[in-house]
Design an enzyme around this catalytic site. Structure first.
Site, PDB file in Angstrom:
ATOM      1  N   GLY A 190       0.845  -1.194   0.000  1.00 53.91           N
ATOM      2  CA  GLY A 190       0.000   0.000   0.000  1.00 53.91           C
ATOM      3  C   GLY A 190       0.874   1.236   0.000  1.00 53.91           C
ATOM      4  O   GLY A 190       2.070   1.157   0.315  1.00 53.91           O
TER       5      GLY A 190
ATOM      6  N   GLN B 103       3.044  10.052   1.798  1.00 54.10           N
ATOM      7  CA  GLN B 103       4.353   9.388   1.844  1.00 54.10           C
ATOM      8  C   GLN B 103       5.253   9.801   0.683  1.00 54.10           C
ATOM      9  O   GLN B 103       6.461   9.581   0.724  1.00 54.10           O
ATOM     10  CB  GLN B 103       4.189   7.857   1.838  1.00 54.10           C
ATOM     11  CG  GLN B 103       3.509   7.323   3.085  1.00 54.10           C
ATOM     12  CD  GLN B 103       3.362   5.816   3.029  1.00 54.10           C
ATOM     13  OE1 GLN B 103       2.414   5.304   2.434  1.00 54.10           O
ATOM     14  NE2 GLN B 103       4.310   5.089   3.621  1.00 54.10           N
TER      15      GLN B 103
ATOM     16  N   CYS C  22       5.763  -0.247   7.583  1.00 52.09           N
ATOM     17  CA  CYS C  22       5.427   0.977   6.858  1.00 52.09           C
ATOM     18  C   CYS C  22       6.667   1.437   6.102  1.00 52.09           C
ATOM     19  O   CYS C  22       7.761   1.463   6.662  1.00 52.09           O
ATOM     20  CB  CYS C  22       4.986   2.064   7.832  1.00 52.09           C
ATOM     21  SG  CYS C  22       4.492   3.605   7.024  1.00 52.09           S
ATOM     22  N   LEU C  23       6.485   1.795   4.837  1.00 56.05           N
ATOM     23  CA  LEU C  23       7.624   2.245   4.031  1.00 56.05           C
ATOM     24  C   LEU C  23       8.222   3.537   4.588  1.00 56.05           C
ATOM     25  O   LEU C  23       9.367   3.861   4.293  1.00 56.05           O
ATOM     26  CB  LEU C  23       7.198   2.418   2.568  1.00 56.05           C
ATOM     27  CG  LEU C  23       6.786   1.111   1.875  1.00 56.05           C
ATOM     28  CD1 LEU C  23       6.156   1.395   0.518  1.00 56.05           C
ATOM     29  CD2 LEU C  23       7.977   0.169   1.728  1.00 56.05           C
TER      30      LEU C  23
ATOM     31  N   HIS D   1      -4.682   1.264   7.415  1.00 59.70           N
ATOM     32  CA  HIS D   1      -3.328   1.842   7.594  1.00 59.70           C
ATOM     33  C   HIS D   1      -3.127   3.014   6.628  1.00 59.70           C
ATOM     34  O   HIS D   1      -2.606   4.062   7.012  1.00 59.70           O
ATOM     35  CB  HIS D   1      -2.306   0.713   7.358  1.00 59.70           C
ATOM     36  CG  HIS D   1      -0.860   1.114   7.286  1.00 59.70           C
ATOM     37  ND1 HIS D   1       0.099   0.606   8.130  1.00 59.70           N
ATOM     38  CD2 HIS D   1      -0.185   1.944   6.429  1.00 59.70           C
ATOM     39  CE1 HIS D   1       1.285   1.126   7.823  1.00 59.70           C
ATOM     40  NE2 HIS D   1       1.145   1.937   6.784  1.00 59.70           N
ATOM     41  N   GLU D   2      -3.574   2.852   5.372  1.00 59.67           N
ATOM     42  CA  GLU D   2      -3.400   3.935   4.375  1.00 59.67           C
ATOM     43  C   GLU D   2      -4.278   5.143   4.695  1.00 59.67           C
ATOM     44  O   GLU D   2      -3.836   6.287   4.572  1.00 59.67           O
ATOM     45  CB  GLU D   2      -3.729   3.426   2.962  1.00 59.67           C
ATOM     46  CG  GLU D   2      -2.890   2.252   2.464  1.00 59.67           C
ATOM     47  CD  GLU D   2      -1.420   2.372   2.731  1.00 59.67           C
ATOM     48  OE1 GLU D   2      -0.900   3.505   2.799  1.00 59.67           O
ATOM     49  OE2 GLU D   2      -0.770   1.326   2.888  1.00 59.67           O
TER      50      GLU D   2
ATOM     51  N   HIS E  64      -2.764   7.338   7.232  1.00 59.55           N
ATOM     52  CA  HIS E  64      -1.741   8.253   6.687  1.00 59.55           C
ATOM     53  C   HIS E  64      -2.373   9.577   6.234  1.00 59.55           C
ATOM     54  O   HIS E  64      -1.759  10.637   6.378  1.00 59.55           O
ATOM     55  CB  HIS E  64      -1.045   7.630   5.466  1.00 59.55           C
ATOM     56  CG  HIS E  64       0.115   6.729   5.782  1.00 59.55           C
ATOM     57  ND1 HIS E  64       1.258   7.171   6.407  1.00 59.55           N
ATOM     58  CD2 HIS E  64       0.319   5.420   5.519  1.00 59.55           C
ATOM     59  CE1 HIS E  64       2.117   6.162   6.518  1.00 59.55           C
ATOM     60  NE2 HIS E  64       1.567   5.076   5.988  1.00 59.55           N
TER      61      HIS E  64
HETATM   62  O1  GNR Z   1       4.101  -2.533   2.632  1.00 58.11           O
HETATM   63  C1  GNR Z   1       3.395  -2.395   3.649  1.00 58.11           C
HETATM   64  N1  GNR Z   1       3.078  -3.502   4.379  1.00 58.11           N
HETATM   65  C2  GNR Z   1       2.118  -3.490   5.384  1.00 58.11           C
HETATM   66  C3  GNR Z   1       2.062  -4.591   6.226  1.00 58.11           C
HETATM   67  C4  GNR Z   1       1.118  -4.652   7.225  1.00 58.11           C
HETATM   68  C5  GNR Z   1       0.211  -3.632   7.383  1.00 58.11           C
HETATM   69  C6  GNR Z   1       0.267  -2.509   6.566  1.00 58.11           C
HETATM   70  C7  GNR Z   1       1.212  -2.448   5.561  1.00 58.11           C
HETATM   71  S1  GNR Z   1       1.263  -1.068   4.516  1.00 58.11           S
HETATM   72  C8  GNR Z   1       2.952  -1.056   4.076  1.00 58.11           C
HETATM   73  C9  GNR Z   1       3.239   0.013   3.036  1.00 58.11           C
HETATM   74  C10 GNR Z   1       2.977   1.378   3.630  1.00 58.11           C
HETATM   75  O2  GNR Z   1       3.736   1.959   4.345  1.00 58.11           O
HETATM   76  N2  GNR Z   1       1.827   1.930   3.359  1.00 58.11           N
HETATM   77  O3  GNR Z   1       1.503   3.128   3.870  1.00 58.11           O
HETATM   78 NI    NI Z   2       2.539   3.194   5.788  1.00 60.76          NI
END
Ligand code: GNR
Ligand code: NI
Length: 174
Positions: free
Chosen positions: A46, A51, A94-95, A136-137, A140
């Site tokens: 995601g 980001q 999270c990246l 999660h997205e 953000h």
């Molecule tokens: O790549 C991602 N893996 C992930 C694993 C578990 C729960 C959420 C994520 S999202 C993350 C990529 C990211 O930072 N998205 O904002």
């Molecule tokens: Ni993230």
């Protein structure tokens, strides 16, 4: 298509509340495609516009594994319109918090309303990893990182390490 640089925490651009898009036009579609290319390259499942430094309510998600057929979601103005009472915990990454992982508890199912890449209003019911990832997205877009949903002790430890890593990198490029 273009790969965009991903912002790493701590950074004020990850803490802003993003603005809704007025409509999904060519500019927003291009952003969605650039974000997907960036996400696949990372790799990640995601990515949210803040980001990559854009304060707009745009996210992309694809939880297909490597080797499986791609199944990308492109979403503008995503909203959680319903969540289950049942909760689920996943080890999240999270990246923008590279190399840090922690268990996060969220509703296990959710209904998401959004505008697709053709500016059409849609609603999907999601569960499992997809539900976790979309929540999660959307976090953000409101300036919330997964570390804001774990204990302060763990959060402070992760942020401290990221600050250290940034300092080391700044010294290395001096
Ligand atoms: O790549 C991602 N893996 C992930 C694993 C578990 C729960 C959420 C994520 S999202 C993350 C990529 C990211 O930072 N998205 O904002
Ligand atoms: Ni993230």
């Amino acid at each position: 298509m273009a790969r965009l640089p991903i912002i790493v925490a701590p950074d004020p651009r990850l803490k802003r509340k993003c603005a809704a898009v007025e409509a999904v036009d060519e500019t927003v579609r291009t952003l969605m495609d650039d974000m997907l290319e960036t996400m696949y390259a990372a790799p990640g499942i995601g990515l949210a516009a803040p980001q990559v430094g854009i304060a707009s309510r745009v996210i992309v998600v694809d939880i297909a594994r490597e080797g499986e057929e791609r199944s990308p979601y492109r979403m503008a103005n995503p909203e959680v319109v319903h969540v289950s009472e049942e909760l689920a915990s996943y080890e999240e990454g999270c990246l923008s918090l590279p190399e840090h992982y922690s268990e996060v508890t969220r509703p296990s199912e959710a209904t998401i309303r959004y505008l697709d890449e053709n500016n059409e209003r849609r609603e999907v019911e999601v569960e499992g990893m997809l539900a976790t990832c979309i929540q999660h997205e959307i976090d953000h877009l409101d300036g919330i990182l997964f570390v804001d949903r774990i204990s302060r002790l763990k959060r402070d430890m992760i942020i401290k390490k990221l600050v250290k890593a940034k300092r080391a990198e700044a010294r290395a490029s001096d």
